[in-house]
Enzyme design. Structure first.
Site, short mmCIF file in Angstrom:
data_model
loop_
_atom_site.label_atom_id
_atom_site.label_comp_id
_atom_site.label_asym_id
_atom_site.label_seq_id
_atom_site.Cartn_x
_atom_site.Cartn_y
_atom_site.Cartn_z
N ASP A 69 9.08 2.05 2.32
CA ASP A 69 8.00 2.68 1.57
C ASP A 69 8.29 2.39 0.11
O ASP A 69 9.42 2.56 -0.36
CB ASP A 69 7.90 4.19 1.82
CG ASP A 69 6.55 4.71 1.33
OD1 ASP A 69 5.52 4.10 1.67
OD2 ASP A 69 6.51 5.71 0.60
N ASP A 163 1.85 -7.01 -8.32
CA ASP A 163 2.65 -8.11 -8.88
C ASP A 163 2.02 -8.78 -10.11
O ASP A 163 2.73 -9.09 -11.07
CB ASP A 163 2.95 -9.17 -7.80
CG ASP A 163 4.06 -8.74 -6.86
OD1 ASP A 163 4.81 -7.81 -7.22
OD2 ASP A 163 4.19 -9.33 -5.78
#
Ligand code: IMP
Length: 205
Positions: A69, A163
């Site tokens: 997670d 990202d």
């Protein structure tokens, strides 16, 4: 030996397969199992969510599971999106952001950039908690972080999630401009995994 990766996120599967390639294990993901079983990520910390996923899938499918997670933690946003990273765009925090973005990743990115408009403090980090859980009823966990900052606009098309707007400390490129091996070397998940691998290698040969 088979290990189930508790995710359907292709980006994560790619990274996790690479991180586990030194182990002589067959990697499958939730996309490969025929009987679907869903675990809600409804806990308030990364560790609790990862443990919940790993344990419930391991007991349900009777197979060792690796669950991660993870998420983005932004200082100026009071540590949000945190455990809400995957669906930040639909969370009430900061109000709904209307935009033309199509994918969930694009919508989440747009929301973070909108909330960060004019903000000087751009410090952020990625955090990952990884848990290995055996159907025999025991598990191992590790945590990794990657410090960095939120850029003004998205750059790069590798990786996934946030990202394109995350520049790791010491880099002049975003995470989405790094190759998978380079990302895995410095990323939160890469770091968490190398700690977990060390523990696992003493057990799995
Ligand atoms: P999870 O599947 O609940 O762990 O969701 C994690 C979410 O955090 C993903 O959907 C991404 O939005 C974000 N995230 C986690 N790791 C990364 C990463 O390596 N790069 C970019 N975003 C990430």
């Amino acid at each position: 030996m088979q290990i189930l990766l508790a995710t359907t996120n292709e980006g994560k599967v790619r990274e996790l397969r690479k991180l586990l390639e030194d182990f002589r294990v067959e990697i499958i993901s939730l996309k490969d199992v025929s009987i679907k079983f869903d675990v809600k990520e409804d806990r308030s910390t990364f560790l609790e969510n990862a443990l919940k996923k790993a344990k419930e899938y391991a007991l349900y499918y009777s197979i060792p599971v690796v669950a991660d997670d993870s998420g983005l933690v932004v200082d100026a946003l009071g540590s949000m999106p945190g455990v809400y990273s995957a669906r930040f765009y639909e969370i009430e925090f900061g109000g709904k952001v209307e935009d033309q973005a199509k994918t969930t990743d694009q919508k989440n990115i747009q929301k973070v950039l909108k909330l960060m408009e004019g903000e000087k403090n751009r410090s952020a980090k990625f955090v990952s908690c990884v848990v290995f859980y055996s159907p025999e009823g025991w598990g191992l966990f590790a945590e990794g972080e990657c410090m960095g900052e939120i850029t003004e606009y998205p750059q790069g098309n590798k990786g996934f999630g946030y990202d394109p707007i995350f520049k790791p400390e010491g880099y002049d490129r975003t995470m989405a401009q790094l190759d998978i091996d380079e990302k895995n070397r410095i990323s939160h998940r890469g770091r968490a995994f190398s700690k977990l691998s060390e523990k696992l290698s003493k057990i799995i040969t």
